[in-house]
Design a protein around this motif. Structure first.
Motif, PDB file in Angstrom:
ATOM      1  N   TRP A 179      10.566   1.172  -6.763  1.00 31.23           N
ATOM      2  CA  TRP A 179       9.498   2.160  -6.589  1.00 31.23           C
ATOM      3  C   TRP A 179       9.160   2.846  -7.916  1.00 31.23           C
ATOM      4  O   TRP A 179       8.191   3.591  -8.020  1.00 31.23           O
ATOM      5  N   ARG A 202       7.527  -2.805  -7.282  1.00 26.29           N
ATOM      6  CA  ARG A 202       7.487  -3.546  -6.023  1.00 26.29           C
ATOM      7  C   ARG A 202       6.067  -4.033  -5.732  1.00 26.29           C
ATOM      8  O   ARG A 202       5.849  -5.206  -5.417  1.00 26.29           O
ATOM      9  N   GLY A 203       5.119  -3.131  -5.845  1.00 26.11           N
ATOM     10  CA  GLY A 203       3.730  -3.502  -5.576  1.00 26.11           C
ATOM     11  C   GLY A 203       3.210  -4.532  -6.557  1.00 26.11           C
ATOM     12  O   GLY A 203       2.480  -5.450  -6.175  1.00 26.11           O
ATOM     13  N   ASN A 393       2.343  -2.424   0.999  1.00 28.51           N
ATOM     14  CA  ASN A 393       3.129  -2.395  -0.232  1.00 28.51           C
ATOM     15  C   ASN A 393       2.314  -2.420  -1.512  1.00 28.51           C
ATOM     16  O   ASN A 393       2.810  -2.010  -2.561  1.00 28.51           O
ATOM     17  N   THR A 394       1.082  -2.914  -1.451  1.00 30.01           N
ATOM     18  CA  THR A 394       0.271  -2.966  -2.663  1.00 30.01           C
ATOM     19  C   THR A 394      -0.739  -1.829  -2.679  1.00 30.01           C
ATOM     20  O   THR A 394      -1.932  -2.018  -2.920  1.00 30.01           O
TER      21      THR A 394
END
Length: 537
Positions: A179, A202-203, A393-394
């Protein structure tokens, strides 16, 4: 008792997702394969990885720590691509900056983002000089020497000499938390000062993997960088092409014939761009009677292509994929997935299908259309308007140093795009209007409020409103409606345009000025919908 809970994360079964691992993998799998081609320079994946490790180590030796911002002002180049890996390898956050911005905006971004280092192409040395002159704390200036400009002593060091301070065999660590921030991108949004959109590791990893799937990329992919890498980190394709072991082909500026030569010379299979790029290509190649020797996939962002554009593109050899996204969603968040039966439709009907924004990409949970009042999903009837909202998530971490805007953007547990749309029965989304008064010109966001603020500085302007006006080349450009102060002397539209151009980047200035009384609601609010309608009459 839930026995599954007793199984823990260890270094053997869990690691933070980061796109840095994608370069590491491709360097092992394809060490001698061409990773990036920039004019007459070619770097293999092995060389690219070593250089990124070396620059990351050099930055750490210069005192760049986790969470520091490293900015870069450059057109598409191998240095720009390397920075997408070397900067986060140092634990820092990369801030890619639009090369079209003026000195005042550049100064704001450098100050707001607290940039510790600025890599800059020497072609932009004058604007950098003016920008850093206004900063209380100046970043370390590192020049990227280019044929388009020569450094005259502003920079403390050049890119290659800084690189030599690092160790090519230096190791890098994954982020402590996936993150953690990886990049900072500024978007003009609906206010004068740009907002800092923060991406996480993550993204970025998931956006890279998603984009490679969406665009059907393989190790044989040769990607032409017509889309600026500074725009949403190149829609995360800076990481996506590397993920599959494809080849990056850098293009410093978009010239139709240069694009054509690059496609033919390097066997380009994929590229992205705004409608203005596609229009330029179709006009120039059509005029020259040129067609591609092999099909090239073209992911088109921005306004949906009309049937005439689709027809011309297919005749020349481009196969269009329509994408929808925002800076806040790592670029592409939805795409119009073509259904097999569409190919049998007449072109006009197929164009209508393809013009929709479509369905979510793999990295998101949902793209929905919610009622603007109660935030409930609207009926999938293709008629009921609502706001496009996204979760998954993106989606960005939030806006840097702007908790109020972040909270507003994420209200009701969704990211609110501000775009008004309908949901069709097949669950494809289609935009009908923009709730935000943002003008998208050549793929760049222009805040109408920012332009209006400049107009109000003119001593003869009483009221002003700026709306989008259709433009064949740029898709949209600003059009200003202006009411002059009573008894003021006559003034030509060109004088207003010149005034704006002296105070802001030329691409943001109005292309047309219309004088007259502005229509208002009962409460005195300017009715921009009437102004927009007047332009189409």
């Amino acid at each position: 008792m839930n026995n599954y809970k007793a199984l823990n994360k260890t270094t053997a079964n869990f690691s933070a997702l980061t796109p840095l691992s994608l370069l590491q993998r491709s360097a092992k799998v394809y060490p001698d394969k061409d990773a990036v081609i920039d004019a007459d320079l070619v770097l293999s994946y092995g060389e690219l990885y070593q250089r990124c490790c070396q620059m990351g180590d050099a930055l750490k030796r210069r005192g760049i720590n986790a969470g520091d911002t490293v900015a870069i002002l450059s057109p598409n180049s191998y240095e720009m691509l390397e920075s997408h890996y070397s900067v986060p390898m140092a634990g820092a956050v990369i801030n890619t900056i639009n090369i079209r911005l003026d000195a005042a905006t550049l100064a704001f971004i450098l100050g707001h983002g607290e940039a510790r280092v600025l890599f800059y192409d020497t072609a932009w040395e004058n604007v950098v000089r003016a920008a850093v002159a206004d900063l209380e704390v100046q970043p370390l200036l590192i020049s990227i020497e280019s044929k388009a400009g020569v450094s005259d002593g502003l920079a403390q060091q050049d890119y290659e000499s800084l690189l030599m301070e690092g160790d090519a065999k230096a190791s890098w660590q994954r982020p402590d938390d996936e993150w953690d921030a990886i990049s900072l991108n500024y978007t003009s949004g609906t206010t004068g000062n740009p907002k800092g959109v923060v991406y996480h590791h993550r993204g970025a990893f998931l956006a890279a993997m998603t984009n490679s799937m969406v665009f059907e990329m393989t190790p044989e992919t040769v990607y032409l960088w017509a889309l600026p890498m500074f725009h949403c980190n190149g829609w995360a394709y800076t990481w996506a092409i590397t993920a599959v072991g494809g080849t990056h082909v850098c293009l410093r500026e978009v010239d139709p014939m240069a694009v054509y030569r690059a496609i033919e010379t390097h066997g380009v299979t994929h590229m992205c761009g705004a409608p203005v790029v596609m229009n330029m290509l179709l006009q120039e190649l059509g005029r020259e009677g040129l067609t591609l020797s092999r099909p090239t996939q073209f992911a088109l962002g921005g306004a949906a292509p009309p049937s005439s554009v689709i027809r011309k593109a297919e005749e020349i050899g481009f196969q269009i994929t329509h994408l929808y996204g925002l800076t806040e969603t790592f670029g592409p968040s939805a795409l119009c997935v073509p259904q097999p039966e569409w190919q049998a439709l007449p072109l006009e009907q197929r164009a209508l299908k393809m013009s929709r924004q479509g369905v979510s990409t793999h990295g998101l949970d949902e793209v929905v259309v919610l009622d603007v009042v109660n935030a409930e999903p609207v009926p999938a009837d293709g008629k009921t308007l609502g706001e496009i909202c996204i979760r998954g998530n993106t989606v960005m971490k939030g806006y840097l140093k702007n908790p109020e805007e972040t909270a507003n953007a994420f209200s009701h547990g969704w990211f609110h795009t501000g775009d008004l749309a309908v949901m069709h029965p097949d669950h494809y989304v289609e935009i009908r209007d923009r709730a935000k008064d943002v003008i998208i010109s050549g793929g760049e966001n222009i805040s109408s409020l920012e332009v209006e603020e400049v107009l109000y500085r003119h001593p003869q302007v009483s009221e002003a409103a700026v709306v989008a006006m259709a433009d064949e080349k740029w898709g949209e450009v600003p059009c200003a409606f202006v009411s002059l102060i009573e008894d003021s002397k006559a003034i030509a539209p060109e004088e207003i345009i010149k005034f704006c151009r002296e105070l802001m980047p030329h691409f943001k200035a109005p292309r047309k000025v219309v004088f007259g009384e502005l229509p208002k609601t009962a409460t005195g609010k300017i009715r921009k919908n009437i102004l927009r309608d007047s332009l189409s009459q």
